[in-house]
Scaffold this motif. Structure first.
Motif, mmCIF file in Angstrom:
data_model
loop_
_atom_site.group_PDB
_atom_site.id
_atom_site.type_symbol
_atom_site.label_atom_id
_atom_site.label_comp_id
_atom_site.label_asym_id
_atom_site.label_seq_id
_atom_site.Cartn_x
_atom_site.Cartn_y
_atom_site.Cartn_z
ATOM 1 N N ALA A 14 0.827 -1.204 0.000
ATOM 2 C CA ALA A 14 0.000 0.000 0.000
ATOM 3 C C ALA A 14 0.865 1.260 0.000
ATOM 4 O O ALA A 14 0.544 2.242 -0.674
ATOM 5 N N GLY A 15 1.973 1.226 0.727
ATOM 6 C CA GLY A 15 2.877 2.367 0.751
ATOM 7 C C GLY A 15 3.504 2.625 -0.604
ATOM 8 O O GLY A 15 3.600 3.778 -1.049
ATOM 9 N N PHE A 16 3.917 1.558 -1.295
ATOM 10 C CA PHE A 16 4.491 1.730 -2.627
ATOM 11 C C PHE A 16 3.431 2.185 -3.636
ATOM 12 O O PHE A 16 3.721 2.987 -4.524
ATOM 13 N N ALA A 17 2.215 1.680 -3.496
ATOM 14 C CA ALA A 17 1.136 2.136 -4.379
ATOM 15 C C ALA A 17 0.853 3.622 -4.154
ATOM 16 O O ALA A 17 0.638 4.370 -5.113
ATOM 17 N N LEU A 23 3.743 10.210 -7.163
ATOM 18 C CA LEU A 23 4.711 10.666 -8.158
ATOM 19 C C LEU A 23 4.093 10.887 -9.534
ATOM 20 O O LEU A 23 4.457 11.834 -10.232
ATOM 21 N N ILE A 24 3.182 10.015 -9.963
ATOM 22 C CA ILE A 24 2.654 10.133 -11.317
ATOM 23 C C ILE A 24 1.235 10.665 -11.367
ATOM 24 O O ILE A 24 0.722 10.888 -12.464
ATOM 25 N N GLY A 25 0.600 10.854 -10.229
ATOM 26 C CA GLY A 25 -0.786 11.306 -10.225
ATOM 27 C C GLY A 25 -0.965 12.591 -11.010
ATOM 28 O O GLY A 25 -0.312 13.575 -10.711
ATOM 29 N N ALA A 29 -5.794 16.184 -6.681
ATOM 30 C CA ALA A 29 -6.659 15.296 -5.899
ATOM 31 C C ALA A 29 -6.054 13.897 -5.776
ATOM 32 O O ALA A 29 -6.128 13.264 -4.716
ATOM 33 N N ASP A 30 -5.447 13.396 -6.854
ATOM 34 C CA ASP A 30 -4.778 12.093 -6.795
ATOM 35 C C ASP A 30 -3.647 12.108 -5.781
ATOM 36 O O ASP A 30 -3.444 11.149 -5.040
ATOM 37 N N ARG A 31 -2.898 13.183 -5.746
ATOM 38 C CA ARG A 31 -1.780 13.284 -4.811
ATOM 39 C C ARG A 31 -2.262 13.399 -3.368
ATOM 40 O O ARG A 31 -1.637 12.860 -2.446
ATOM 41 N N ILE A 32 -3.368 14.090 -3.146
ATOM 42 C CA ILE A 32 -3.920 14.202 -1.792
ATOM 43 C C ILE A 32 -4.361 12.834 -1.288
ATOM 44 O O ILE A 32 -4.059 12.444 -0.155
ATOM 45 N N ILE A 33 -5.045 12.084 -2.132
ATOM 46 C CA ILE A 33 -5.496 10.751 -1.737
ATOM 47 C C ILE A 33 -4.302 9.827 -1.510
ATOM 48 O O ILE A 33 -4.304 8.997 -0.599
ATOM 49 N N ALA A 34 -3.257 9.977 -2.318
ATOM 50 C CA ALA A 34 -2.053 9.158 -2.142
ATOM 51 C C ALA A 34 -1.389 9.457 -0.800
ATOM 52 O O ALA A 34 -0.932 8.537 -0.105
ATOM 53 N N LEU A 35 -1.329 10.725 -0.426
ATOM 54 C CA LEU A 35 -0.757 11.059 0.882
ATOM 55 C C LEU A 35 -1.615 10.504 2.023
ATOM 56 O O LEU A 35 -1.084 10.042 3.034
#
Length: 96
Positions: A14-17, A23-25, A29-35
């Motif tokens: 999950a951390g790598f995902a 990085l590629i989002g 919004a994609d980056r916020i959800i990734a964080l």
């Protein structure tokens, strides 16, 4: 392998995902959800380790991480909604 090892393997995945999406989002919004995902994986890892060791020392850290993650998410989504500073007046308010 114990169930704890499987749990940690899932959290590492999950951390790598989350790192990949961060990085590629293509959107903010994609980056916020990734964080958020990365913080949740970190919190789950700390909680599982604490439960495995039967130690409650790190519970305060979990609370602080949760508060910081929630506050950061709310602030960035509010920024995205207004597309500017948080205290800037809305266009509808300035037109009237």
């Amino acid at each position: 392998m114990t169930p704890v090892h499987f749990a940690f393997a899932g959290l590492v995945f999950a951390g790598f995902a989350a790192l990949w999406r961060l990085l590629i989002g293509p959107t903010l919004a994609d980056r916020i959800i990734a964080l958020d995902l990365a913080l949740i994986a970190l919190m789950a890892g700390i909680a599982i380790d604490g439960a495995n060791r039967e130690d409650t020392t790190w519970l305060n850290l979990l609370i602080v991480i949760a508060i910081i993650g929630f506050t950061a998410t709310v602030a960035t989504t509010r920024f995205m909604e207004h597309k500017g500073p948080i205290d800037a007046p809305d266009e509808a308010e300035s037109a009237s």
